[in-house]
Scaffold this active site. Structure first.
Site, PDB file in Angstrom:
ATOM      1  N   ILE A  30       0.811  -1.290  -0.245  1.00 23.24           N
ATOM      2  CA  ILE A  30       0.064   0.397  -0.271  1.00 23.24           C
ATOM      3  C   ILE A  30       1.110   1.307  -0.427  1.00 23.24           C
ATOM      4  O   ILE A  30       0.992   2.079  -0.536  1.00 23.24           O
ATOM      5  CB  ILE A  30      -0.825   0.059   1.386  1.00 23.24           C
ATOM      6  CG1 ILE A  30      -2.304  -0.862   0.844  1.00 23.24           C
ATOM      7  CG2 ILE A  30      -1.454   1.436   1.831  1.00 23.24           C
ATOM      8  CD1 ILE A  30      -2.806  -1.197   2.190  1.00 23.24           C
ATOM      9  N   ASP A  49      11.284   2.808   4.400  1.00 22.90           N
ATOM     10  CA  ASP A  49      11.236   1.843   4.424  1.00 22.90           C
ATOM     11  C   ASP A  49      11.756   0.843   5.410  1.00 22.90           C
ATOM     12  O   ASP A  49      13.111   1.506   5.248  1.00 22.90           O
ATOM     13  CB  ASP A  49      10.607   0.329   2.821  1.00 22.90           C
ATOM     14  CG  ASP A  49      10.021  -0.871   2.836  1.00 22.90           C
ATOM     15  OD1 ASP A  49       9.128  -0.733   3.273  1.00 22.90           O
ATOM     16  OD2 ASP A  49      10.564  -1.684   3.988  1.00 22.90           O
ATOM     17  N   ASP A  70      13.691   1.941  10.961  1.00 20.33           N
ATOM     18  CA  ASP A  70      11.952   1.409  10.707  1.00 20.33           C
ATOM     19  C   ASP A  70      11.471   2.523  12.027  1.00 20.33           C
ATOM     20  O   ASP A  70      11.841   2.869  12.656  1.00 20.33           O
ATOM     21  CB  ASP A  70      13.058   0.561  12.639  1.00 20.33           C
ATOM     22  CG  ASP A  70      12.217  -0.472  12.793  1.00 20.33           C
ATOM     23  OD1 ASP A  70      10.820  -0.034  12.808  1.00 20.33           O
ATOM     24  OD2 ASP A  70      12.516  -0.630  13.651  1.00 20.33           O
ATOM     25  N   ASN A  97       2.620   4.935   7.529  1.00 23.66           N
ATOM     26  CA  ASN A  97       1.191   3.962   6.818  1.00 23.66           C
ATOM     27  C   ASN A  97       2.294   2.275   6.987  1.00 23.66           C
ATOM     28  O   ASN A  97       1.282   1.215   6.790  1.00 23.66           O
ATOM     29  CB  ASN A  97       1.831   3.762   5.055  1.00 23.66           C
ATOM     30  CG  ASN A  97       1.370   2.252   4.627  1.00 23.66           C
ATOM     31  OD1 ASN A  97      -0.189   2.315   4.512  1.00 23.66           O
ATOM     32  ND2 ASN A  97       2.616   1.469   3.793  1.00 23.66           N
ATOM     33  N   SER A 149      -6.607   0.096   9.741  1.00 27.11           N
ATOM     34  CA  SER A 149      -6.798  -1.311   8.562  1.00 27.11           C
ATOM     35  C   SER A 149      -8.844  -0.405   9.636  1.00 27.11           C
ATOM     36  O   SER A 149      -9.023  -0.369  10.507  1.00 27.11           O
ATOM     37  CB  SER A 149      -6.896  -2.181   9.505  1.00 27.11           C
ATOM     38  OG  SER A 149      -8.123  -3.448   9.398  1.00 27.11           O
ATOM     39  N   TYR A 162      -2.587  -7.164  16.403  1.00 27.99           N
ATOM     40  CA  TYR A 162      -3.113  -6.371  15.582  1.00 27.99           C
ATOM     41  C   TYR A 162      -4.065  -5.548  15.600  1.00 27.99           C
ATOM     42  O   TYR A 162      -4.348  -4.469  15.219  1.00 27.99           O
ATOM     43  CB  TYR A 162      -2.837  -6.928  13.893  1.00 27.99           C
ATOM     44  CG  TYR A 162      -3.518  -6.520  12.552  1.00 27.99           C
ATOM     45  CD1 TYR A 162      -2.143  -5.864  12.105  1.00 27.99           C
ATOM     46  CD2 TYR A 162      -4.400  -7.443  12.614  1.00 27.99           C
ATOM     47  CE1 TYR A 162      -2.432  -5.212  11.202  1.00 27.99           C
ATOM     48  CE2 TYR A 162      -4.382  -5.750  10.722  1.00 27.99           C
ATOM     49  CZ  TYR A 162      -3.725  -5.077  10.131  1.00 27.99           C
ATOM     50  OH  TYR A 162      -3.651  -4.156   9.414  1.00 27.99           O
ATOM     51  N   LYS A 166      -4.582  -1.578  16.051  1.00 23.75           N
ATOM     52  CA  LYS A 166      -5.004  -0.950  15.138  1.00 23.75           C
ATOM     53  C   LYS A 166      -6.610  -0.407  15.472  1.00 23.75           C
ATOM     54  O   LYS A 166      -6.942   0.809  14.929  1.00 23.75           O
ATOM     55  CB  LYS A 166      -5.907  -1.896  13.611  1.00 23.75           C
ATOM     56  CG  LYS A 166      -4.595  -2.970  12.853  1.00 23.75           C
ATOM     57  CD  LYS A 166      -3.936  -1.262  12.555  1.00 23.75           C
ATOM     58  CE  LYS A 166      -2.762  -1.118  11.372  1.00 23.75           C
ATOM     59  NZ  LYS A 166      -1.637  -0.569  10.706  1.00 23.75           N
TER      60      LYS A 166
END
Ligand SMILES: NC(=O)c1ccc[n+]([C@@H]2O[C@H](COP(=O)([O-])OP(=O)(O)OC[C@H]3O[C@@H](n4cnc5c(N)ncnc54)[C@H](O)[C@@H]3O)[C@@H](O)[C@H]2O)c1
Length: 273
Positions: A30, A49, A70, A97, A149, A162, A166
């Protein structure tokens, strides 16, 4: 500018042309699609990245600059923002992101799973905003994009850390927008279901059962972000049906939970097969 109903009345896409943009986790999935799309709209993009080669490749493609590192550590965020300012001057749009799926069950351990997922999926946004807000508030302008998300509005089966982190990311995005919109901050919170990236490929039986059928391409997420920027909309829902699930969760939580548990039993049947 934000109106009384919280909608921005001037299209935020107008500021993308020539803007200084940072995308974390921009080397793939993404993030790469967002970097490509915003560069195509005229932005000057710094690509972060964990994987330096991936960051370099996307930066070369979008005629931007790579800033590998990181995004899930305090030092990593501080170094990225310093490097991006050195290249861009001002950071106009920060796309926080990068994310990690790690950890599956209630038994996930504290240190290596919960803490790391918390750092990457939640604290990365908090730390970036802490660095960026003073300058943005002084200028009266800044755009913060958080890739959360649909798991942050609903839940993701098979992924407790997760889902929780999120939710926290989405809550933090809401808090930022509620607190600073009148001072020129624009916040967009991206909440997709399945997107065909490495993360989805790694999501096992739960991802296969819950996400795969309706999975979309990363470019559709970037399109949805641009549409939300044009309309001055906080929530970016590349899967429009998420709005209905979110409403059901709020208005008939028990029905929604029964539906989710039915899906959980389907995942367990797949695992046994
Ligand atoms: N793929 C999906 O189905 C989906 C759905 C909803 C939300 N998301 C979210 O979208 C975001 C991007 O996910 P994706 O699907 O593109 O994943 P991906 O695994 O395809 O790509 C993520 C990129 O981020 C990089 N990365 C990972 N951790 C990093 C870190 N700590 N610092 C810097 N870079 C890092 C990776 O090297 C990789 O290049 C994540 O926040 C994810 O939670 C993904």
């Amino acid at each position: 500018m934000a109106g009384l109903d919280g909608r921005v009345t001037v299209s935020n896409m107008e500021i993308v042309d020539g803007a200084g943009v940072v995308v974390t986790g921009g080397g793939g999935g993404i993030g790469r699609a967002i970097a490509r799309r915003l560069a195509a709209e005229g932005a000057r993009v710094v690509v972060n990245d964990l994987d330096p080669a991936a960051a370099e490749a996307v930066a070369a493609e979008v005629k931007g600059v790579a800033a590998p590192g990181d995004a899930g550590t305090a030092d990593g965020v501080a170094q990225l923002i310093a490097a991006a300012r050195a290249h861009l001057g001002e950071i106009d749009v920060y796309c926080s992101n990068a994310g990690t799926g790690g950890g599956t069950s209630a038994a996930a351990p504290d240190d290596h799973v919960w803490q790391r997922v918390w750092e990457v999926n939640t604290m990365a946004h908090v730390r970036a905003a802490r660095e960026l807000l003073p300058g943005w508030l002084e200028r009266g302008r800044g755009t913060f994009v958080i890739t959360a998300s649909a798991a942050g509005l609903l839940t993701m089966l098979g992924a407790a850390p997760y889902s929780v982190t999120k939710h926290a990311a989405e809550a933090y995005a809401e808090w930022l927008a509620a607190t600073y919109s009148h001072r020129g901050l624009t916040v967009h919170c991206i909440c997709p279901q399945g997107v065909r990236t490495q993360m989805l490929a790694d999501s096992g039986h739960a991802g296969e059962t819950v996400l795969m059928d309706a999975a979309i391409e990363p470019e559709q997420v970037a399109d949805a972000l641009c549409a939300a920027m044009t309309e001055g909309r906080f929530l970016v829902l590349p899967h429009p049906e998420v709005r209905d699930y979110y409403a059901l969760r709020a208005t008939d939580t028990d029905k929604w939970l029964r539906g989710m548990n039915k899906l959980q039993r389907r995942i367990e049947e797949k695992e046994k097969a």
